[in-house]
Design an enzyme around this catalytic site. Structure first.
Site, PDB file in Angstrom:
ATOM      1  N   GLU A 280      -1.759   8.104  18.788  1.00 24.77           N
ATOM      2  CA  GLU A 280      -0.360   7.651  18.804  1.00 24.77           C
ATOM      3  C   GLU A 280       0.648   8.785  18.948  1.00 24.77           C
ATOM      4  O   GLU A 280       1.798   8.643  18.542  1.00 24.77           O
ATOM      5  CB  GLU A 280      -0.060   6.872  17.519  1.00 24.77           C
ATOM      6  CG  GLU A 280      -0.865   5.580  17.381  1.00 24.77           C
ATOM      7  CD  GLU A 280      -0.320   4.724  16.251  1.00 24.77           C
ATOM      8  OE1 GLU A 280       0.113   3.589  16.531  1.00 24.77           O
ATOM      9  OE2 GLU A 280      -0.307   5.200  15.096  1.00 24.77           O
TER      10      GLU A 280
ATOM     11  N   HIS B 152       5.315   9.240  11.160  1.00 26.18           N
ATOM     12  CA  HIS B 152       4.892   7.849  11.351  1.00 26.18           C
ATOM     13  C   HIS B 152       3.951   7.489  10.204  1.00 26.18           C
ATOM     14  O   HIS B 152       3.037   8.249   9.891  1.00 26.18           O
ATOM     15  CB  HIS B 152       4.169   7.684  12.692  1.00 26.18           C
ATOM     16  CG  HIS B 152       3.493   6.351  12.834  1.00 26.18           C
ATOM     17  ND1 HIS B 152       4.196   5.164  12.793  1.00 26.18           N
ATOM     18  CD2 HIS B 152       2.181   6.017  12.981  1.00 26.18           C
ATOM     19  CE1 HIS B 152       3.338   4.166  12.930  1.00 26.18           C
ATOM     20  NE2 HIS B 152       2.121   4.641  13.043  1.00 26.18           N
TER      21      HIS B 152
ATOM     22  N   HIS C 156       2.238   4.131   7.328  1.00 26.09           N
ATOM     23  CA  HIS C 156       1.975   2.725   6.965  1.00 26.09           C
ATOM     24  C   HIS C 156       2.117   2.581   5.453  1.00 26.09           C
ATOM     25  O   HIS C 156       1.244   1.991   4.799  1.00 26.09           O
ATOM     26  CB  HIS C 156       0.561   2.304   7.363  1.00 26.09           C
ATOM     27  CG  HIS C 156       0.108   2.728   8.720  1.00 26.09           C
ATOM     28  ND1 HIS C 156      -1.222   3.013   9.004  1.00 26.09           N
ATOM     29  CD2 HIS C 156       0.783   2.903   9.879  1.00 26.09           C
ATOM     30  CE1 HIS C 156      -1.328   3.355  10.278  1.00 26.09           C
ATOM     31  NE2 HIS C 156      -0.133   3.295  10.834  1.00 26.09           N
TER      32      HIS C 156
ATOM     33  N   HIS D 239       2.920  -3.188  11.358  1.00 27.46           N
ATOM     34  CA  HIS D 239       2.317  -1.880  11.597  1.00 27.46           C
ATOM     35  C   HIS D 239       2.766  -0.822  10.594  1.00 27.46           C
ATOM     36  O   HIS D 239       1.942  -0.233   9.910  1.00 27.46           O
ATOM     37  CB  HIS D 239       2.648  -1.450  13.044  1.00 27.46           C
ATOM     38  CG  HIS D 239       2.035  -0.157  13.441  1.00 27.46           C
ATOM     39  ND1 HIS D 239       1.816   0.209  14.749  1.00 27.46           N
ATOM     40  CD2 HIS D 239       1.595   0.894  12.715  1.00 27.46           C
ATOM     41  CE1 HIS D 239       1.256   1.400  14.802  1.00 27.46           C
ATOM     42  NE2 HIS D 239       1.121   1.835  13.584  1.00 27.46           N
TER      43      HIS D 239
END
Lengths: 279, 279, 279, 279
Positions: free
Chosen positions: C78, C97, C99, C167
């Site tokens: 990613e 980034h 989660h 996500h």
């Protein structure tokens, strides 16, 4: 029987630390056992946080909750909880009073804890409530007077535990291992019940399932596994109790702490010794 | 193939400890793998809490869940869960039975767990329920009889996991790494789903997203990273399993515990060896 | 400027481990910084769990997310998330980034995260959503194609973070310390917002309060305190990154780990060096 | 009285670290005490995260929150909270300002925290709210101006604590041990109240119970047990404060850290010394 007694004092310290390590006890709460040789006495620590208790802290009390020897240390204010239950329940040899976070919401909302999974059946089908206010009006909620202890014991009746409104819970067992299992699984059951309630439905076990699953708690298969598990978890934190002063007994738990192998004579013997002691 | 077998016994102990360290297993639950050389056998520990299991505890069983060698130790009561699933599902080489706190509220409320994030798709689109009561009436909820195990396997069908009312879950995998990932991400998914429910809306993945995202779980990119991650987390607690008695195999996980560098031959080799074993 | 670069690689490893230690990152997620000397490049680790990243893992990429040197290791799938944001946002020098469990319920329910306490204002007044499905239909939800990265960057616009349905989230900062603070306080804000919702009312900051409190995040008074705090918390777990191979730079964080005193030259210098670098 | 002062500085560091270890303080928040010999001064650390504070960090301030000696280090921006309360409340000798996660949902929803269990009565019957916005419009929510501090002190009135909308709480005590107990039990009370609310009913203590149970907090039986408990929990993390530079005082807490036995002179003396100091 000095050995049995020193083993019992070690196990009181161990059970207090185990339950503190599992989040049932914190700064407060206490675990006692009936004297292994004299049913008219029980063993309870001096006033101290459960996670810090040592065998040397464990003192003898009569069932009127008077210390057998004049104490040089501070005593728990709520020891009548233990004495009054040992008087009312000859079948009980271990008692735990706690304020576990998992049960407090139920003690505050007055919502009954019901068995929602097989291990949660350890508490039995329904747990009674005891609201000190009903009989004694406004108090500081500590159970200190003999009549308060007797009233709590009446509310407990023949159940495995009693919920105390705005205060916590008191749990009993036929032996120390059953008590520890019941105390921990009752907290898990309460936690799962609250979150099932959030999902919209609390389906309970049937009366039959509760009876059958509740018996699991007495199976050596279960209690030996959980006892080993909670002891090792405590050992890994370095929190096992020290040996009693001048004690000759070789604590089984300490041997478990020293080795991770199931094949060392040390633990093997320990387990058997324990099994025998529990008969 | 002694080496493969001793590697497999080490990995069973490692997977049990990993899943205990991540909160999927506690005093109870167990992970098994199909025998690497003989698909008519599986490997499962003696009765012991998962976080304590050692390679020497791992025994061989037939698919009827009979021990291949007469046991000198206590066995899990629920091993038919493993045997009956290996019989019914030739594609399955790893099984985990657990009572993870994250899934219990769903097992109690009877609310389905649905895929709500990409890694949660590991469980597939919908997870079936199995209520032991339906077919067997009041029990202690343990799955001990062959017919109970076969009934559970039928409910599992071709899914990745089955929820057991008032009891827990049983998860399967095509290999041990997929099983461990699926077990952990299924718990994360359940936790996120419950809290999304509290916010007022549980939006699920589409069938297409679930299929595509579910495949992530089999990508080496994912399984190698998670395996390294969960192994290191376990290693940092000092909880890696000991070597098997007289084992010559060099466990990959132990090498990871000894070094943090991705460039040592030890781990590099370990990873490749593993990849090969997984084909 | 070899020194600046090796400091930057160390800080990328440190920030990844900090955010893993604070529960923002787990097996997944990644933090990058723009190259300190060349704004057309960024620094990101090889594919590895954030808590394990070392300075030697940190590689250089062009803004098209191509590795500057042919890689001998696996790369994150990613990384276009980082490259496309650095292309679209010249003011951004750090990207994360993740989660994080705290934001997932909002990503699933589609409920906006709004500023509910002074430090939570770090995220700005409202956070936009990006649903990969809207533009790209069914995917495995990974952001791997340049057009997916550009679409995400458009949704981010000029905000401090963007929520990705089903996500996770992507957060940006003008420097690494602002990014780390914003990522952590955004998670705290989400957690408090969910529990305020359970109490029945989510009162938000006014636009004016959000603007004024959001600026706190840039005050050295705040960022130096939180950076010292999160570094020490990581150091106490033994989780600080190792020094880069052959690095001559004396990492400030390591010095903090070695001493607890605010008066040692080591840290004093470290802090000033850092301050200067942030101008 | 140099010894009393160095003891006081040690105890300020200890209380800050205790409350950080128990989850009341994090990167932010601060604990102060009134100068043991000069009621027109108070002791507060330089700007630093509470879990890292050392006796050498603790400085003297006038009740106008001006440093007595010209500072070479950064000071907390919000120290007027402490000075203004010491001016308004002669009975108060210890103040804690925090953003504990347990109270934040109530500060956001504007829902009052009410006493729901015996130890939770430490906060008193009802806790007032202070919304900085009401008097000062849009701010960054930090309490930095003397008029803001005085406004907060007015809202506190004669209560044990005040809730600050969108910000946190400020708690006071007649001594440091009462302050620490009240701060921790107030957080437990808030947590239990929220979860009782989820069960559908928040039953509160009566006014009489609150008064009687609230007094528990001042019983040596309670405060000595909790102080020993929280000190040992901190000691087990290795987080006890270092000795002050050139200090001759033998910190009681350090002695507790070195020994687990209730019979060593060290701790015995420490306890008595403390009791005396508290009179």
């Amino acid at each position: 029987m000095p050995d049995n007694l020193s083993d019992a004092r070690y196990e009181v310290a161990l059970a207090n630390r185990m339950l503190a390590n599992e989040g049932v006890l914190d700064a407060f709460g206490h675990v006692s056992v009936r004297h292994p040789a004299d049913p008219s006495r029980y063993l309870l620590s001096r006033s101290r946080s459960p996670g810090l208790i040592e065998p040397d802290d464990v003192l003898q009390f009569t069932l009127d909750s008077e210390p057998v020897a004049p104490p040089s240390v501070q005593l728990y204010a709520e020891r009548v909880i233990h004495g009054c239950i040992y008087q009312a329940r000859p079948d009980v040899t271990a008692v735990c009073h706690h304020h576990a976070p998992a049960v407090m919401p139920f003690c505050i909302a007055g919502v009954p804890i019901v068995p929602v999974f097989h291990l949660g059946a350890a508490g039995g089908e329904t747990l009674p409530f005891w609201n000190q206010r009903d009989e004694f009006g406004d108090t500081n909620l500590l159970v200190v007077k003999p009549e308060e202890g007797r009233s709590l014991a009446r509310a407990l009746g023949s159940h495995g535990a009693v919920l105390m409104n705005h205060h916590g819970a008191t749990v009993v067992g036929r032996d120390l291992r059953e008590l520890v299992s019941r105390s921990i699984f009752m907290c898990q059951n309460a936690d799962y019940q609250l979150r099932a309630h959030l999902l919209g439905k609390v389906a309970t076990l049937t009366a039959g399932e509760t009876k059958l699953a509740g018996a699991l708690n007495a199976m050596p298969n279960v209690t030996n596994r959980t006892w080993e598990y909670w002891t090792l978890r405590l050992a890994r934190t370095g929190g096992l109790p020290p040996r009693a002063t001048g004690s000759k007994a070789r604590p089984q738990a300490a041997s478990e702490a020293r080795t991770n192998s199931p094949r060392t004579p040390a633990r093997g013997q320990g387990v058997h010794k324990n099994r025998r002691r529990r008969k």
